[in-house]
Design a protein around this motif. Structure first.
Motif, PDB file in Angstrom:
ATOM      1  N   LEU A 286     -67.933   9.371 -16.854  1.00 16.65           N
ATOM      2  CA  LEU A 286     -67.002   8.310 -16.473  1.00 16.65           C
ATOM      3  C   LEU A 286     -67.781   7.004 -16.421  1.00 16.65           C
ATOM      4  CD1 LEU A 286     -65.272  10.234 -13.549  1.00 16.65           C
ATOM      5  CD2 LEU A 286     -64.241   9.740 -15.763  1.00 16.65           C
ATOM      6  N   HIS A 287     -67.154   5.931 -16.905  1.00 15.36           N
ATOM      7  CA  HIS A 287     -67.816   4.629 -16.942  1.00 15.36           C
ATOM      8  C   HIS A 287     -67.006   3.627 -16.108  1.00 15.36           C
ATOM      9  CE1 HIS A 287     -70.749   5.635 -20.174  1.00 15.36           C
ATOM     10  NE2 HIS A 287     -69.832   6.568 -20.422  1.00 15.36           N
ATOM     11  N   PHE A 288     -67.714   2.918 -15.236  1.00 15.41           N
ATOM     12  CA  PHE A 288     -67.083   1.999 -14.289  1.00 15.41           C
ATOM     13  C   PHE A 288     -67.600   0.583 -14.481  1.00 15.41           C
ATOM     14  CE2 PHE A 288     -67.405   6.207 -12.449  1.00 15.41           C
ATOM     15  CZ  PHE A 288     -66.167   6.439 -11.887  1.00 15.41           C
ATOM     16  N   SER A 289     -66.776  -0.385 -14.137  1.00 15.17           N
ATOM     17  CA  SER A 289     -67.215  -1.779 -14.155  1.00 15.17           C
ATOM     18  C   SER A 289     -68.197  -2.031 -13.007  1.00 15.17           C
ATOM     19  CB  SER A 289     -66.016  -2.718 -13.990  1.00 15.17           C
ATOM     20  OG  SER A 289     -65.152  -2.651 -15.093  1.00 15.17           O
ATOM     21  N   PRO A 290     -69.151  -2.929 -13.200  1.00 14.77           N
ATOM     22  CA  PRO A 290     -70.095  -3.252 -12.125  1.00 14.77           C
ATOM     23  C   PRO A 290     -69.522  -4.298 -11.158  1.00 14.77           C
ATOM     24  CG  PRO A 290     -70.704  -4.439 -14.097  1.00 14.77           C
ATOM     25  CD  PRO A 290     -69.508  -3.600 -14.474  1.00 14.77           C
ATOM     26  N   ASN A 291     -68.334  -3.992 -10.613  1.00 13.23           N
ATOM     27  CA  ASN A 291     -67.655  -5.000  -9.786  1.00 13.23           C
ATOM     28  C   ASN A 291     -67.303  -4.492  -8.389  1.00 13.23           C
ATOM     29  OD1 ASN A 291     -65.648  -3.189 -10.563  1.00 13.23           O
ATOM     30  ND2 ASN A 291     -64.103  -4.775 -10.889  1.00 13.23           N
TER      31      ASN A 291
END
Length: 427
Positions: A286-291
């Motif tokens: 799973l890939h997430f935004s760095p926010n």
């Protein structure tokens, strides 16, 4: 669950009505209440059963996030002994059952409206699975939350992971073993994550950009303060964001156990795993935004900004209240984590809590903007005899809620009544 009182069932052969109301939730029933008072013949058409959504799309521990005193459906205000409490699911259904019985609306249930088209001579044709009807005027009261949003990436996730949408969630015990990934931190996402967390489930929360607010501040519910400050009377035309406020995500807070804040940072100190916005699934991860840090900071800024507005109101009016305070974060992410290997996470279920899209494809009238949202002023469209009711921020904050629907329905009923009188004179 209490049984729903049987609404009256009009004969399908009575094809023409002065008004047809599409949708039998609190908005459609509120419209019927005023139309009956005005003596205007009408029909409410409901795809399922009246107030269906409240009965079928709420989890077991669901409760209101607004205090009971704001339950003010027309002619049927809250009459219980806990006005500052928060009704639980069964209590909400009891309240709605009483309203249904009081209104006694002319409802045709289990009937899907497939198409509404303008008639050349005026009025509208309404095509349903139970036959064709016509009306001089039509009120669309079917809400704005129709199609659950689930991203296409869901199709690529392993079949062994159970995926549901927030409207399908019932309780932690109904989910398979393993961690639960909750995607979205609006009202539903934050409360479902809390429900799972309190039950001892391992929760991984993909945090969105939803704001938050305090439950209680300076001795009172924040809703009470905002009501005194007349925030809930502010029309959309006077809001700083104007119509843009309709796109805002609701602040997350809860009425659970008497009401409290939802602090995602505190959950993190207790073992909940927080990530930024879920962007994709590829290569087994799973890939997430760095926010994440920015989202938490923004939510806290909104929290403190609302409280600061209350501080100014208290000072301006010389109100005695406990001291002011500012929220100080109890946790900060050490770093932005942007990937999570699915095989290592032990995720058994995913709950998509990223909202719904409106679907008015059955309404064959050019009344919509590029995002599929109807163009209107306080529910009145540019098309003669066509209205909307029950949408978020249709007129004020309470337009899509128990607190403001009466004002909106009454306003439209007055306009409908005037137009109806004109039809009667012409006839």
């Amino acid at each position: 669950m209490p049984s729903t009182p049987e609404p009256s069932q009009p004969a399908a052969t009575a094809h023409h009505y002065s008004v047809i109301v599409v949708g039998g939730g609190q908005a459609g029933l509120s419209m019927s209440y005023y139309l009956k008072q005005a003596g205007i013949d009408h029909l409410v058409i409901e795809k399922h059963t009246v107030t269906h959504t409240w009965r079928s799309q709420r989890w077991d521990a669901f409760c209101l996030v607004t205090p009971n005193w704001q339950c003010a459906l027309p002619g049927y205000p809250y009459r219980g002994n806990d006005p500052h409490g928060f009704m639980k699911k069964d209590e909400i259904i009891d309240y709605l059952d009483g309203f249904i019985a009081m209104v006694d609306a002319p409802v045709l249930e289990h009937t899907e409206v497939r198409r509404v088209t303008p008639r050349p001579q005026g009025g509208y044709d309404v095509f349903t699975l139970q036959g064709q009807f016509s009306a001089d005027q039509v009120v669309v009261a079917s809400g704005g939350y129709h199609a659950p949003i689930v991203p296409r990436m869901a199709e690529r996730l392993p079949a062994g992971i159970r995926q549901i949408q927030s409207s399908e969630y019932r309780n932690p015990q109904a989910l398979p073993e393993g961690a639960v990934l909750v995607v979205g931190s609006g009202q539903s996402g934050a409360q479902i994550a809390e429900d799972l967390h309190l039950a001892g489930r391992q929760v991984i929360l993909a945090v969105g950009e939803a704001p938050r607010c305090a439950r209680f501040y300076r001795g009172r519910d924040v809703v009470d303060w905002l009501a005194d400050m007349q925030y809930y009377d502010m029309p959309v035309s006077e809001h700083p964001l104007r119509e843009g406020v309709r796109d805002n995500t609701n602040h997350y807070v809860t009425g659970r156990d008497g009401g409290r804040d939802i602090d995602l940072r505190r959950f993190a100190t207790e073992g909940m795993e927080l990530y930024g916005v879920l962007e994709d699934y590829r290569d087994g991860a799973l890939h997430f935004s760095p926010n994440l840090a920015a989202s938490l900071d923004d939510a806290d800024q909104t929290y403190n900004r609302i409280n600061a507005g209350i501080d100014k109101y208290i000072e301006k009016n010389g109100i005695e209240a406990p001291p002011a305070s500012v929220y100080v974060p109890v946790w900060q992410p050490d770093a932005e984590r942007t990937t999570l290997a699915l095989g290592d996470a032990g995720i058994g279920a995913i709950i998509w809590c990223i909202g719904f899209r409106p679907d008015f494809s059955w309404l064959d009238v050019p009344a919509f903007n590029g995002r599929g949202y109807p163009g209107h002023v306080r529910g009145v469209t540019p098309h003669d005899g066509l209205y909307f009711l029950g949408l978020p921020w249709l007129h004020t904050w309470g337009s899509g809620r128990f607190s403001g629907i009466a004002r909106d329905a009454g306003h439209l009923a007055d306009l409908i009544g005037k137009r109806h009188a004109g039809y009667q004179r012409a006839a």
